[in-house]
Design an enzyme around this catalytic site. Structure first.
Site, short mmCIF file in Angstrom:
data_model
loop_
_atom_site.label_atom_id
_atom_site.label_comp_id
_atom_site.label_asym_id
_atom_site.label_seq_id
_atom_site.Cartn_x
_atom_site.Cartn_y
_atom_site.Cartn_z
N ASP A 123 75.60 -11.84 38.77
CA ASP A 123 74.94 -13.14 38.73
C ASP A 123 75.77 -14.13 39.51
O ASP A 123 76.96 -14.28 39.22
CB ASP A 123 74.88 -13.68 37.28
CG ASP A 123 73.96 -12.85 36.42
OD1 ASP A 123 72.79 -12.69 36.80
OD2 ASP A 123 74.43 -12.37 35.38
N PHE B 185 78.44 -16.81 24.43
CA PHE B 185 78.20 -15.63 25.27
C PHE B 185 76.78 -15.12 25.11
O PHE B 185 76.10 -14.78 26.06
CB PHE B 185 79.09 -14.49 24.77
CG PHE B 185 80.25 -14.15 25.63
CD1 PHE B 185 80.40 -14.64 26.89
CD2 PHE B 185 81.21 -13.27 25.14
CE1 PHE B 185 81.48 -14.28 27.66
CE2 PHE B 185 82.29 -12.93 25.89
CZ PHE B 185 82.43 -13.43 27.14
P1 FAD Z 1 69.29 -5.40 37.85
O1 FAD Z 1 69.14 -4.06 37.25
O2 FAD Z 1 69.11 -5.54 39.32
O3 FAD Z 1 68.27 -6.36 37.09
C1 FAD Z 1 68.39 -7.76 37.17
C2 FAD Z 1 67.06 -8.43 36.82
O4 FAD Z 1 66.14 -8.26 37.89
C3 FAD Z 1 66.34 -7.88 35.57
O5 FAD Z 1 65.69 -8.94 34.96
C4 FAD Z 1 65.32 -6.91 36.15
O6 FAD Z 1 64.21 -6.74 35.29
C5 FAD Z 1 64.94 -7.63 37.43
N1 FAD Z 1 64.52 -6.78 38.54
C6 FAD Z 1 65.07 -5.60 38.94
N2 FAD Z 1 64.44 -5.15 40.04
C7 FAD Z 1 63.49 -6.06 40.34
C8 FAD Z 1 62.51 -6.19 41.39
N3 FAD Z 1 62.41 -5.25 42.33
N4 FAD Z 1 61.71 -7.28 41.39
C9 FAD Z 1 61.81 -8.24 40.42
N5 FAD Z 1 62.72 -8.18 39.41
C10 FAD Z 1 63.53 -7.11 39.39
N6 FAD Z 1 78.29 -8.88 35.71
C11 FAD Z 1 79.28 -9.11 36.59
O7 FAD Z 1 79.20 -10.06 37.37
N7 FAD Z 1 80.39 -8.31 36.65
C12 FAD Z 1 80.53 -7.23 35.84
O8 FAD Z 1 81.54 -6.53 35.91
C13 FAD Z 1 79.49 -6.94 34.90
N8 FAD Z 1 79.55 -5.87 34.09
C14 FAD Z 1 78.50 -5.58 33.27
C15 FAD Z 1 78.56 -4.41 32.49
C16 FAD Z 1 77.51 -4.07 31.65
C17 FAD Z 1 77.58 -2.80 30.87
C18 FAD Z 1 76.39 -4.94 31.54
C19 FAD Z 1 75.26 -4.61 30.60
C20 FAD Z 1 76.33 -6.11 32.30
C21 FAD Z 1 77.37 -6.44 33.18
N9 FAD Z 1 77.35 -7.57 33.98
C22 FAD Z 1 78.36 -7.82 34.87
C23 FAD Z 1 76.21 -8.50 33.90
C24 FAD Z 1 75.12 -8.20 34.94
O9 FAD Z 1 75.63 -8.35 36.24
C25 FAD Z 1 73.98 -9.18 34.70
O10 FAD Z 1 73.34 -8.87 33.48
C26 FAD Z 1 72.99 -9.31 35.84
O11 FAD Z 1 72.15 -10.44 35.55
C27 FAD Z 1 72.06 -8.13 36.02
O12 FAD Z 1 72.68 -7.06 36.54
P2 FAD Z 1 71.93 -5.64 36.58
O13 FAD Z 1 72.81 -4.72 37.28
O14 FAD Z 1 71.43 -5.27 35.26
O15 FAD Z 1 70.67 -6.05 37.52
#
Ligand code: FAD
Length: 281
Positions: free
Chosen positions: A105, A212
């Site tokens: 994010d 958080f």
């Molecule tokens: P995605 O899987 O890409 O999803 C993000 C959003 O986009 C979701 O709402 C999904 O429904 C939507 N989406 C996906 N594809 C599409 C599409 N094609 N069109 C429209 N919408 C779509 N953050 C950090 O910055 N650093 C970290 O080290 C970190 N570690 C994490 C570890 C874990 C285990 C978890 C659960 C979260 C972590 N996060 C971290 C937070 C994470 O980066 C955020 O939750 C971020 O908002 C989403 O990442 P994601 O990889 O789930 O994204």
């Protein structure tokens, strides 16, 4: 009843040398629990890049038995393919075999989203660049990601990450076991067989947890919130109650078939170690 389960533990990269010493001390205490890996978070847009490298490589070479398995988190938001490629190369050269692949994010209002928009694109990129070198973990959201257009869209977004080559998933933390069971049932119905490991948040401070949880969309059930609020500044009672509810949650998840537990340690050993001790007792 004693429970046997796979364990992984997450750290964030400290900002200071003193913070790094604290991480090392926590890691030494947690290493005796025999986790499969320690993961290290990564600031979106590369904001912690060097500190993540440092904590990952320190973990990889620490300990008397020749180091621990270290899994860097890597997010794609705000980054170019070239910069991600360079990071992957660095990890490959150092023998890192596991990565947690995320979108990340950017702080609201900040600029360029980068060349890969969603985590499934990052997973596909890692596979295209490095084949089967890395075991790829992705994020999953039993209570749904806060920006998801709908639960169905979020589930399909999760499936896209699996289809792109993710090997397993770690969930956002939650306190409602029903949400996890419902999510894994829905995944099964979609033919997803990838292990989905619950992310577990030990509770040290209710005010921090509440902040958080608002930000990441995790729900604190009313009965828990009311109890925590009732303890006020009594940190011992907060800790004791937090240990009980989180241990019970873990027990229920493991009995329901969760393939392991991933702890958000916040670079502290005490609560994670105590919950694991109780589960294995
Ligand atoms: P995605 O899987 O890409 O999803 C993000 C959003 O986009 C979701 O709402 C999904 O429904 C939507 N989406 C996906 N594809 C599409 C599409 N094609 N069109 C429209 N919408 C779509 N953050 C950090 O910055 N650093 C970290 O080290 C970190 N570690 C994490 C570890 C874990 C285990 C978890 C659960 C979260 C972590 N996060 C971290 C937070 C994470 O980066 C955020 O939750 C971020 O908002 C989403 O990442 P994601 O990889 O789930 O994204």
């Amino acid at each position: 009843m004693s429970l046997d389960f796979e364990l992984s533990i997450e750290f964030f990269p400290p900002q200071t040398a003193e913070g790094m010493d604290k991480l090392r001390a926590a890691r030494d205490k947690l290493a005796v629990l025999n986790p499969t890996f320690f993961s290290v978070t990564y600031g979106a847009g590369g904001s912690t890049q060097e500190r993540t490298f440092e904590a990952v490589f320190d973990t990889q070479t620490a300990g008397i038995a020749g180091g621990y398995e270290a899994a860097p988190h890597l997010s794609c938001v705000g980054s170019s393919r070239d910069s991600i490629r360079a990071i992957l190369q660095r990890y490959q050269e150092r023998g890192i075999r596991r990565i947690v692949a995320l979108r990340g994010d950017l702080p609201s209002g900040t600029g360029d989203p980068g060349e890969l928009r969603y985590a499934n694109e990052l997973v596909a990129f890692i596979r295209a660049e490095t084949g089967d070198h890395f075991h790829i973990e992705v994020a999953a959201y039993p209570e749904w990601h806060p920006q998801a257009r709908s639960p169905r869209e979020d589930l399909l977004a999760f499936k896209r990450k699996v289809d792109a080559g993710a090997d397993s998933a770690i969930t956002q933390y939650f306190f409602n076991a029903d949400a996890y069971e419902h999510f894994t049932d829905e995944c099964q119905a979609l033919g997803i067989t990838t292990p989905i490991v619950p992310g577990i948040m030990p509770i040290a401070s209710f005010s921090k947890l509440a902040r958080f949880s608002d930000a990441c969309g995790a729900e604190i059930p009313r009965w828990m919130r009311k109890k925590f609020e009732g303890f006020g500044d009594d940190t011992d009672s907060v800790k004791a109650f937090g240990l009980d509810v989180v241990t019970e949650l873990c027990e229920r998840l493991l009995k329901a078939g969760a393939p392991g537990l991933h702890f958000y340690s916040m670079n502290q050993a005490e609560l994670t170690a105590e919950i694991v001790r109780r589960l294995r007792a």
